[in-house]
Structure formats: structure tokens, C-alpha cells
Write a protein that holds these residues in place. Structure first.
Motif, PDB file in Angstrom:
ATOM      1  N   VAL A 205       8.686  -3.213 -54.895  1.00  0.00           N
ATOM      2  CA  VAL A 205       7.734  -3.616 -52.993  1.00  0.00           C
ATOM      3  C   VAL A 205       6.626  -2.641 -53.401  1.00  0.00           C
ATOM      4  O   VAL A 205       5.589  -2.611 -52.499  1.00  0.00           O
ATOM      5  CB  VAL A 205       8.183  -2.935 -51.903  1.00  0.00           C
ATOM      6  N   SER A 206       7.321  -1.800 -54.279  1.00  0.00           N
ATOM      7  CA  SER A 206       6.033  -0.362 -54.649  1.00  0.00           C
ATOM      8  C   SER A 206       6.125   0.167 -56.339  1.00  0.00           C
ATOM      9  O   SER A 206       7.034  -0.469 -57.205  1.00  0.00           O
ATOM     10  CB  SER A 206       5.742   0.771 -53.545  1.00  0.00           C
ATOM     11  N   PRO A 207       4.810   0.116 -57.141  1.00  0.00           N
ATOM     12  CA  PRO A 207       5.281   0.306 -58.644  1.00  0.00           C
ATOM     13  C   PRO A 207       6.021   1.449 -59.037  1.00  0.00           C
ATOM     14  O   PRO A 207       6.013   2.264 -58.388  1.00  0.00           O
ATOM     15  CB  PRO A 207       3.573   0.485 -58.698  1.00  0.00           C
ATOM     16  N   LEU A 208       6.791   0.875 -59.933  1.00  0.00           N
ATOM     17  CA  LEU A 208       7.830   2.047 -60.529  1.00  0.00           C
ATOM     18  C   LEU A 208       7.317   3.004 -61.335  1.00  0.00           C
ATOM     19  O   LEU A 208       7.103   2.294 -62.592  1.00  0.00           O
ATOM     20  CB  LEU A 208       9.190   1.566 -61.003  1.00  0.00           C
ATOM     21  N   LYS A 209       7.567   4.207 -61.247  1.00  0.00           N
ATOM     22  CA  LYS A 209       7.080   5.042 -61.907  1.00  0.00           C
ATOM     23  C   LYS A 209       8.594   6.134 -62.611  1.00  0.00           C
ATOM     24  O   LYS A 209       9.700   6.335 -62.292  1.00  0.00           O
ATOM     25  CB  LYS A 209       6.429   6.062 -61.619  1.00  0.00           C
ATOM     26  N   LYS A 210       8.474   6.319 -64.318  1.00  0.00           N
ATOM     27  CA  LYS A 210       9.231   6.266 -64.291  1.00  0.00           C
ATOM     28  C   LYS A 210      10.960   6.772 -64.672  1.00  0.00           C
ATOM     29  O   LYS A 210      11.436   5.781 -64.766  1.00  0.00           O
ATOM     30  CB  LYS A 210       8.500   8.022 -64.927  1.00  0.00           C
ATOM     31  N   THR A 211      10.753   7.964 -64.741  1.00  0.00           N
ATOM     32  CA  THR A 211      12.406   7.942 -63.728  1.00  0.00           C
ATOM     33  C   THR A 211      12.803   6.644 -62.722  1.00  0.00           C
ATOM     34  O   THR A 211      14.117   6.063 -62.706  1.00  0.00           O
ATOM     35  CB  THR A 211      13.117   9.392 -63.429  1.00  0.00           C
ATOM     36  N   SER A 212      12.277   6.689 -61.578  1.00  0.00           N
ATOM     37  CA  SER A 212      12.589   5.484 -60.634  1.00  0.00           C
ATOM     38  C   SER A 212      12.615   4.149 -61.715  1.00  0.00           C
ATOM     39  O   SER A 212      13.509   2.950 -61.144  1.00  0.00           O
ATOM     40  CB  SER A 212      11.773   4.579 -59.524  1.00  0.00           C
ATOM     41  N   ARG A 213      12.296   3.707 -63.051  1.00  0.00           N
ATOM     42  CA  ARG A 213      12.367   2.637 -64.055  1.00  0.00           C
ATOM     43  C   ARG A 213      13.209   2.665 -63.935  1.00  0.00           C
ATOM     44  O   ARG A 213      14.261   1.848 -64.283  1.00  0.00           O
ATOM     45  CB  ARG A 213      11.070   2.335 -65.122  1.00  0.00           C
ATOM     46  N   LEU A 214      13.974   3.302 -64.861  1.00  0.00           N
ATOM     47  CA  LEU A 214      15.222   3.324 -65.381  1.00  0.00           C
ATOM     48  C   LEU A 214      16.514   3.383 -64.498  1.00  0.00           C
ATOM     49  O   LEU A 214      17.303   2.591 -64.692  1.00  0.00           O
ATOM     50  CB  LEU A 214      15.995   5.082 -66.249  1.00  0.00           C
ATOM     51  N   LEU A 215      16.192   3.827 -63.210  1.00  0.00           N
ATOM     52  CA  LEU A 215      16.960   4.132 -61.650  1.00  0.00           C
ATOM     53  C   LEU A 215      17.048   2.183 -61.496  1.00  0.00           C
ATOM     54  O   LEU A 215      18.082   1.616 -61.085  1.00  0.00           O
ATOM     55  CB  LEU A 215      17.219   4.427 -60.635  1.00  0.00           C
ATOM     56  N   ALA A 216      15.728   1.842 -61.116  1.00  0.00           N
ATOM     57  CA  ALA A 216      15.707   0.175 -61.265  1.00  0.00           C
ATOM     58  C   ALA A 216      16.418  -0.813 -62.562  1.00  0.00           C
ATOM     59  O   ALA A 216      17.193  -1.471 -61.680  1.00  0.00           O
ATOM     60  CB  ALA A 216      14.579  -0.152 -61.229  1.00  0.00           C
ATOM     61  N   LEU A 217      16.753  -0.387 -63.439  1.00  0.00           N
ATOM     62  CA  LEU A 217      17.207  -1.249 -64.371  1.00  0.00           C
ATOM     63  C   LEU A 217      18.578  -1.324 -64.297  1.00  0.00           C
ATOM     64  O   LEU A 217      19.195  -1.790 -64.675  1.00  0.00           O
ATOM     65  CB  LEU A 217      16.395  -0.562 -65.955  1.00  0.00           C
ATOM     66  N   TRP A 218      18.958   0.441 -64.526  1.00  0.00           N
ATOM     67  CA  TRP A 218      20.776   0.257 -64.290  1.00  0.00           C
ATOM     68  C   TRP A 218      21.182  -0.166 -62.448  1.00  0.00           C
ATOM     69  O   TRP A 218      21.794  -0.913 -62.796  1.00  0.00           O
ATOM     70  CB  TRP A 218      21.335   1.628 -63.507  1.00  0.00           C
ATOM     71  N   ASN A 219      20.388  -0.528 -62.058  1.00  0.00           N
ATOM     72  CA  ASN A 219      20.615  -1.507 -60.517  1.00  0.00           C
ATOM     73  C   ASN A 219      20.231  -2.954 -61.104  1.00  0.00           C
ATOM     74  O   ASN A 219      21.704  -3.411 -60.622  1.00  0.00           O
ATOM     75  CB  ASN A 219      19.722  -1.196 -59.455  1.00  0.00           C
ATOM     76  N   TRP A 220      19.300  -3.143 -61.722  1.00  0.00           N
ATOM     77  CA  TRP A 220      19.544  -4.625 -62.585  1.00  0.00           C
ATOM     78  C   TRP A 220      21.080  -5.233 -62.859  1.00  0.00           C
ATOM     79  O   TRP A 220      20.927  -6.165 -62.486  1.00  0.00           O
ATOM     80  CB  TRP A 220      17.926  -4.775 -63.007  1.00  0.00           C
ATOM     81  N   LEU A 221      20.929  -4.343 -63.660  1.00  0.00           N
ATOM     82  CA  LEU A 221      22.129  -4.542 -64.878  1.00  0.00           C
ATOM     83  C   LEU A 221      23.218  -4.439 -63.918  1.00  0.00           C
ATOM     84  O   LEU A 221      24.037  -5.404 -64.492  1.00  0.00           O
ATOM     85  CB  LEU A 221      22.298  -3.393 -65.853  1.00  0.00           C
ATOM     86  N   ALA A 222      23.388  -4.061 -63.767  1.00  0.00           N
ATOM     87  CA  ALA A 222      25.004  -4.179 -62.206  1.00  0.00           C
ATOM     88  C   ALA A 222      25.147  -5.233 -61.200  1.00  0.00           C
ATOM     89  O   ALA A 222      25.799  -5.512 -61.049  1.00  0.00           O
ATOM     90  CB  ALA A 222      25.048  -2.287 -61.334  1.00  0.00           C
ATOM     91  N   GLN A 223      23.683  -5.828 -60.787  1.00  0.00           N
ATOM     92  CA  GLN A 223      23.565  -6.750 -60.127  1.00  0.00           C
ATOM     93  C   GLN A 223      23.897  -7.973 -60.766  1.00  0.00           C
ATOM     94  O   GLN A 223      24.117  -9.079 -60.755  1.00  0.00           O
ATOM     95  CB  GLN A 223      22.513  -7.339 -58.973  1.00  0.00           C
ATOM     96  N   PHE A 224      23.263  -7.852 -61.849  1.00  0.00           N
ATOM     97  CA  PHE A 224      23.012  -9.249 -62.523  1.00  0.00           C
ATOM     98  C   PHE A 224      24.054  -9.518 -63.915  1.00  0.00           C
ATOM     99  O   PHE A 224      24.065 -10.224 -63.614  1.00  0.00           O
ATOM    100  CB  PHE A 224      21.631  -9.710 -63.190  1.00  0.00           C
ATOM    101  N   ARG A 225      24.283  -8.052 -64.108  1.00  0.00           N
ATOM    102  CA  ARG A 225      25.285  -8.099 -65.598  1.00  0.00           C
ATOM    103  C   ARG A 225      24.305  -9.277 -66.990  1.00  0.00           C
ATOM    104  O   ARG A 225      25.669 -10.065 -66.997  1.00  0.00           O
ATOM    105  CB  ARG A 225      26.485  -8.752 -64.936  1.00  0.00           C
ATOM    106  N   PRO A 226      23.733  -8.874 -67.051  1.00  0.00           N
ATOM    107  CA  PRO A 226      22.868  -9.538 -68.106  1.00  0.00           C
ATOM    108  C   PRO A 226      23.438  -9.357 -69.481  1.00  0.00           C
ATOM    109  O   PRO A 226      23.996  -8.798 -70.207  1.00  0.00           O
ATOM    110  CB  PRO A 226      21.738  -9.392 -68.437  1.00  0.00           C
ATOM    111  N   ASP A 227      24.141 -11.239 -70.265  1.00  0.00           N
ATOM    112  CA  ASP A 227      24.464 -10.796 -71.558  1.00  0.00           C
ATOM    113  C   ASP A 227      23.206 -10.197 -72.793  1.00  0.00           C
ATOM    114  O   ASP A 227      23.427  -9.811 -73.660  1.00  0.00           O
ATOM    115  CB  ASP A 227      24.845 -12.026 -72.130  1.00  0.00           C
ATOM    116  N   ILE A 228      22.173 -10.774 -72.133  1.00  0.00           N
ATOM    117  CA  ILE A 228      20.820 -10.538 -72.966  1.00  0.00           C
ATOM    118  C   ILE A 228      19.544 -10.017 -72.482  1.00  0.00           C
ATOM    119  O   ILE A 228      18.990 -10.501 -71.057  1.00  0.00           O
ATOM    120  CB  ILE A 228      19.962 -11.815 -73.988  1.00  0.00           C
TER     121      ILE A 228
END
Length: 369
Positions: free
Chosen positions: A63-86
Motif C-alpha cells: 500500500v506504500s513504497p517499500l525501501k531497503k530492508t522492508s523489500r527483503l521482509l516483503a520478499l520473504w513473506n511472498w515466498l512463504a505465501q506463494f512458494r514459487p518454483d521460479i
């Protein structure tokens, strides 16, 4: 197979349009597809996001721009939710943060896509790329020139080139209904529309289009100039507006913002201008060629392939008199052209990406076996 595309910001720009089309196409083929971004979508892109969700594409948007550390936290969250292969990381910044987030993990596999002529001009991006590029299972370039620049920066790199593609018939059909679409826009028969498509930013050089067409507008009251594209540089946009007001042509110069129905704008227009400083593989340029509209573009490597087509002129737009003369001649011809764009079909592009995804996963399976 589950594929997650990561972009910097959902908007009407080449990388994001490619991602949108890949997501819809691959989702329709039974692949689980997600799109994530480090910034909220631009307002005019929201209908696209809604359509993606309807198509079954999972969207992870802040809902708002992600910066630096918050980008990494968001990535880990997306990985946990979606569990992509690629994960397909589009452009330098998404590729940087994705590989940092996965630094100690073998899966998912990362594919980096180069969308600019030189994604790593900035040393602040180039330095970490030396360290992290081994984390990319593949590096894709959308053009030969993008590949050359990357190899120049990183000599041992192996690049796969997948040119951008377009939905050709969509633009042909719209052009065939030109009269109906012009009526929809309320355009009189004698009105001539000169169109430029691209982000409002100095690299697209909208100011050169404006400078070349102002003398033509003085002589011909039926000519209008339309700009389509999101405003990337606000100060540049304001400078364009100031010039429009100073010449008292505000009623004949329109800024439409990003548009999802570009085929209609190309159908109703009489000439496309693309005086860019540089391009990698412009989707809008390909779409214009498919529509049959006359095209005047910069004499740069990205557009050189189009010289073989009728109704395409490559010029030095910095030479305002030459640019203006070419515009006048093109408008006087009042012609549209048939061009064979079959080698740039989006179906071919989507198939190439899908083959790459399968290749990457098959290689991983072979390593495990």
C-alpha cells in the motif's frame, strides 16, 4: 509449476506490460502465476490489476513504497505465501533484492530479465551484480543490444535473448475499424492526430516532438499532438506544460496518461513519433508497426530493424527542422501500411519463456537426481 514475477512498480511501461501478458497467458495454461512489486500500482494501472486477479493471477502489492530492508521482509513473506518454483526478476533492482533474499537458498530459481539498454550503467548496481550474478539460473535480455552491454560489463556471462512480442491481430483489427473509433473519440474527418507513446521523461524526448510540431500547428489548425504514458518525471512534465501554454496550444496538445487500449489510439491517429534517446525493445514501437500507422523514430540501434518496413523513417530528432519536415511529409501522404510482424508475435514470446522455465526446473531436477 509456480512462477512469481517481481517488478519495481506496476505501471504502463514495457517491462510491466510484458509481465501482465505473460501472467495472463501462462495462467490460462494452468500455471500458477503471481506478480509482486516494491511499489503500489499507479492509479491508471489498477484496472489491469483487477483483471489479473480475475484471471487467477495472485498479486502481492504494497500500500506504500517499500525501501531497503522492508523489500527483503516483503520478499520473504511472498515466498512463504506463494512458494514459487521460479522467480522472474524484471530489471536491476528487483533482481538485486531477490537474490539477496535467496542468498543461502537453492530454491526457488531466479531468472533475471534485462529490460533497459544498459541496466548496470550505475556502479551502485554494477558492484553487487558482480557478487550476486551467480545466483541467477539464467539471464534474459529483450534485445541484442541489452545482451551486448551486459556481456561488456560481465564478460563471462551467458545470455538468452527473448525479444518482446505483441498481440498483432488486436492492432490490425482496431486499425480496420478506424472510422468507428474516430467517431467514438469525436474526431472530425479533417483532424490529424500525431501520437507519441512512452513514459513522460527526458529519455523519451517529448520536448523534441513538441518543438518540431509547433511550427506545423501554426500553419495547419487541424493538427493535434497526443502524449500517452505515465508521468515519470514531474518537473519535465511541468516544463512541457509551460511550453504548451506559452505557445497557446493547450487545446491541441493532450496528455492522456497510461492507457490499456493503445490499439484504439493508434487506430485513430495519423502518425506516431518516437524520438527516444535509447530503447531496448519497445513494445509500443512494435504495436505501432502492426497497426499500420506511419512512424518517425530516432535513428538508434533499437529501431534499425524497422527501416525495411514501408512508412517508417529514422531521423535525428535533435535536428528540429529535419524532424519537422519529415512530420509534414508524413501527414501529407495520409497513408497506412501493411507490415509483416509475425516474427514478433506474443505467442512466440510466451512459449520461449515457458520453455526456459521448464529448462531451468529440469536442470535442477537433474542436479538433484
Amino acid at each position: 509449476m509456480k512462477v512469481l514475477h517481481i517488478v519495481l512498480k506496476p505501471r504502463f511501461s514495457g517491462a510491466e506490460i510484458l509481465v501482465k501478458d505473460l501472467a495472463v497467458t501462462h495462467s490460462s495454461q494452468g500455471i500458477a502465476v503471481g506478480i509482486a512489486a516494491f511499489n503500489p500500482p499507479e492509479d491508471d494501472f489498477m484496472p489491469i490489476i483487477e483483471n489479473l486477479s480475475i484471471s487467477g493471477v495472485k498479486c502481492f502489492l504494497p500500500v506504500s513504497p517499500l525501501k531497503k530492508t522492508s523489500r527483503l521482509l516483503a520478499l520473504w513473506n511472498w515466498l512463504a505465501q506463494f512458494r514459487p518454483d521460479i522467480i522472474v526478476a524484471h530489471s536491476a533492482i528487483p533482481a538485486l533484492y531477490t537474490r539477496i533474499a535467496l542468498f543461502n537458498r537453492q530454491m526457488p530459481k531466479v531468472i533475471s530479465v534485462l529490460h533497459a539498454v544498459d541496466d548496470y550503467r550505475d556502479w551502485r548496481l554494477r558492484l553487487p551484480e558482480y557478487i550476486l550474478r551467480w545466483k541467477s539460473a539464467r539471464v534474459v535480455a529483450v534485445s541484442d543490444e541489452s545482451a551486448r552491454y551486459y556481456i561488456r560489463r560481465f564478460p563471462k556471462a551467458h545470455i538468452k535473448i527473448i525479444p518482446n512480442g505483441i498481440h498483432i491481430n488486436r492492432f490490425i483489427l482496431a486499425a480496420q475499424n478506424r472510422a468507428k473509433h474516430r467517431e467514438y473519440f469525436g474526431l472530425a474527418g479533417h483532424t490529424q492526430i500525431v501520437l507519441q507513446v512512452g513514459r513522460i521523461t527526458p529519455v523519451k524526448q517529448q520536448h523534441l516532438s513538441l518543438a518540431a510540431i509547433i511550427p506545423i500547428m501554426r500553419e495547419n489548425p487541424n493538427v493535434e499532438l497526443w502524449f500517452i504514458g505515465p508521468i515519470e518525471d514531474k518537473s519535465y512534465y511541468n516544463a512541457l506544460l509551460d511550453k504548451v501554454r506559452s505557445f497557446e496550444i493547450a487545446e491541441r496538445v493532450r496528455f492522456w496518461g497510461g492507457q490499456s487500449n493503445l490499439e484504439l489510439f493508434l487506430a485513430v491517429s495519423d502518425l506516431l513519433l518516437m524520438p527516444s534517446v535509447r530503447e531496448a525493445s519497445s513494445i509500443a514501437f512494435l504495436e505501432a508497426l502492426a497497426s499500420g500507422i506511419p512512424v518517425i523514430a530516432s535513428d538508434i540501434p533499437a529501431f534499425a530493424f524497422a527501416e525495411k518496413y514501408p512508412g517508417v523513417w529514422l531521423v535525428s530528432p535533435e535536428n528540429t527542422p529535419e524532424f519537422g519536415d519529415r512530420i509534414q511529409l508524413a501527414l501529407a501522404e495520409k497513408m497506412r501500411h501493411v507490415r509483416d510482424l509475425s516474427s514478433y508475435s506474443f505467442q512466440r514470446t510466451a512459449e520461449q519463456y515457458l520453455s526456459l522455465f521448464k529448462e531451468v526446473l529440469d536442470n535442477e531436477k537433474g542436479c538433484v537426481d
